[in-house]
Design a protein around this motif. Sequence first.
Motif, short mmCIF file in Angstrom:
data_model
loop_
_atom_site.label_atom_id
_atom_site.label_comp_id
_atom_site.label_asym_id
_atom_site.label_seq_id
_atom_site.Cartn_x
_atom_site.Cartn_y
_atom_site.Cartn_z
N VAL A 179 56.23 49.27 145.88
CA VAL A 179 55.05 48.52 145.46
C VAL A 179 54.02 48.36 146.57
O VAL A 179 52.81 48.36 146.32
CB VAL A 179 55.45 47.15 144.85
CG1 VAL A 179 56.01 46.22 145.91
CG2 VAL A 179 54.29 46.51 144.12
N GLY A 180 54.46 48.26 147.80
CA GLY A 180 53.54 48.10 148.93
C GLY A 180 52.63 49.30 149.14
O GLY A 180 51.56 49.17 149.75
N GLU A 181 53.01 50.46 148.64
CA GLU A 181 52.21 51.66 148.82
C GLU A 181 51.20 51.89 147.69
O GLU A 181 50.30 52.71 147.82
CB GLU A 181 53.13 52.89 148.90
CG GLU A 181 54.04 52.87 150.10
CD GLU A 181 54.86 54.14 150.20
OE1 GLU A 181 54.44 55.18 149.67
OE2 GLU A 181 55.92 54.09 150.83
N TRP A 182 51.33 51.17 146.58
CA TRP A 182 50.55 51.47 145.38
C TRP A 182 49.06 51.15 145.50
O TRP A 182 48.28 51.60 144.66
CB TRP A 182 51.15 50.76 144.17
CG TRP A 182 52.51 51.26 143.81
CD1 TRP A 182 53.14 52.38 144.28
CD2 TRP A 182 53.42 50.65 142.92
NE1 TRP A 182 54.38 52.50 143.72
CE2 TRP A 182 54.58 51.45 142.88
CE3 TRP A 182 53.38 49.51 142.13
CZ2 TRP A 182 55.69 51.14 142.09
CZ3 TRP A 182 54.48 49.20 141.34
CH2 TRP A 182 55.61 50.01 141.32
N GLN A 183 48.67 50.41 146.50
CA GLN A 183 47.25 50.08 146.68
C GLN A 183 46.60 50.86 147.82
O GLN A 183 45.44 50.63 148.15
CB GLN A 183 47.09 48.57 146.90
CG GLN A 183 47.55 47.72 145.73
CD GLN A 183 46.89 48.07 144.42
OE1 GLN A 183 45.69 48.33 144.37
NE2 GLN A 183 47.65 48.11 143.34
N LYS A 184 47.35 51.77 148.43
CA LYS A 184 46.78 52.58 149.51
C LYS A 184 45.60 53.40 148.97
O LYS A 184 45.64 53.87 147.84
CB LYS A 184 47.83 53.54 150.07
CG LYS A 184 48.89 52.90 150.90
CD LYS A 184 49.97 53.85 151.40
CE LYS A 184 49.55 55.29 151.48
NZ LYS A 184 50.62 56.18 151.94
N PRO A 185 44.57 53.62 149.76
CA PRO A 185 43.41 54.37 149.29
C PRO A 185 43.73 55.82 148.92
O PRO A 185 43.04 56.43 148.12
CB PRO A 185 42.42 54.32 150.46
CG PRO A 185 43.03 53.52 151.53
CD PRO A 185 44.40 53.08 151.10
N HIS A 241 49.64 48.09 137.56
CA HIS A 241 48.94 46.94 136.98
C HIS A 241 49.86 45.72 136.89
O HIS A 241 49.42 44.60 137.15
CB HIS A 241 48.35 47.28 135.62
CG HIS A 241 47.10 48.08 135.73
ND1 HIS A 241 45.93 47.57 136.26
CD2 HIS A 241 46.83 49.36 135.40
CE1 HIS A 241 45.00 48.51 136.26
NE2 HIS A 241 45.52 49.61 135.74
N LYS A 242 51.10 45.94 136.52
CA LYS A 242 52.03 44.81 136.48
C LYS A 242 52.13 44.15 137.86
O LYS A 242 52.15 42.93 137.96
CB LYS A 242 53.42 45.26 136.02
CG LYS A 242 53.56 45.45 134.54
CD LYS A 242 54.99 45.82 134.19
CE LYS A 242 55.18 45.89 132.69
NZ LYS A 242 56.59 46.16 132.33
N ALA A 243 52.20 44.96 138.88
CA ALA A 243 52.34 44.43 140.24
C ALA A 243 51.04 43.77 140.72
O ALA A 243 51.08 42.73 141.37
CB ALA A 243 52.74 45.54 141.20
N GLY A 244 49.91 44.39 140.41
CA GLY A 244 48.64 43.88 140.91
C GLY A 244 48.04 42.75 140.10
O GLY A 244 47.42 41.85 140.66
N ASP A 245 48.24 42.78 138.78
CA ASP A 245 47.62 41.78 137.92
C ASP A 245 48.34 40.44 137.96
O ASP A 245 47.74 39.40 137.77
CB ASP A 245 47.58 42.27 136.46
CG ASP A 245 46.69 43.49 136.29
OD1 ASP A 245 45.92 43.82 137.22
OD2 ASP A 245 46.76 44.13 135.21
N ASP A 246 49.64 40.47 138.18
CA ASP A 246 50.42 39.23 138.20
C ASP A 246 51.55 39.38 139.24
O ASP A 246 52.72 39.55 138.88
CB ASP A 246 51.00 38.97 136.80
CG ASP A 246 51.46 37.54 136.61
OD1 ASP A 246 51.65 36.83 137.63
OD2 ASP A 246 51.64 37.13 135.45
#
Length: 194
Positions: free
Chosen positions: A169-175, A97-102
Amino acid sequence: MAAETLTAERILEATEEVLRRYGPAKATVVDVARVLGVSHGTVYRHFRTKAALREAVTTRWLRRTEIILERITDEGTGPGPEKLHEWLLALFDTKRHKAGDDPELFATYSVLTGESSSAVEAHLAELTGQLTRIVEEGVRAGEFTAEDPASAAGAVFAATARFHDPAYVGEWQKPTIDAEFTAVSDLLVRGLRA
């Protein structure tokens, strides 16, 4: 804001605002002072150097994660395996969330944590200390087998780095990331039960 009512916490809030606006390369103590309506000398009365200010704001940012996880460590009521999974998931979710929200602020803090080795070391020690307490509790309850709970906790932390180390961090949004997290968490819990 009058200088006599200025607190360290308010300076840190303003510093975070300045960092978000300008990034770590361009943010200055003068910018922080300007946001607060004081001289930069007033800021230096609370934080002797720019490095000390940056270290303090980094510590404050990392502490937010520690507090969330501390609640699980201290107040969680489930059995050890459930508490361990809950703690690991909360760590992952908090970082994600820290990475994605801001993302701009996350990138800023990624730079600052690189500069603040003592803040990062203290943060990592706090997190592995919390994990150690969870493992120790599980051992006392007969739910985990670990001759050295601190070593086991360190191994769990290292094995889950992909889900909390900003380098990933680049992997945290993978499906597939949630399923991958669950597979690793389940494997670690089974290993501690063996």
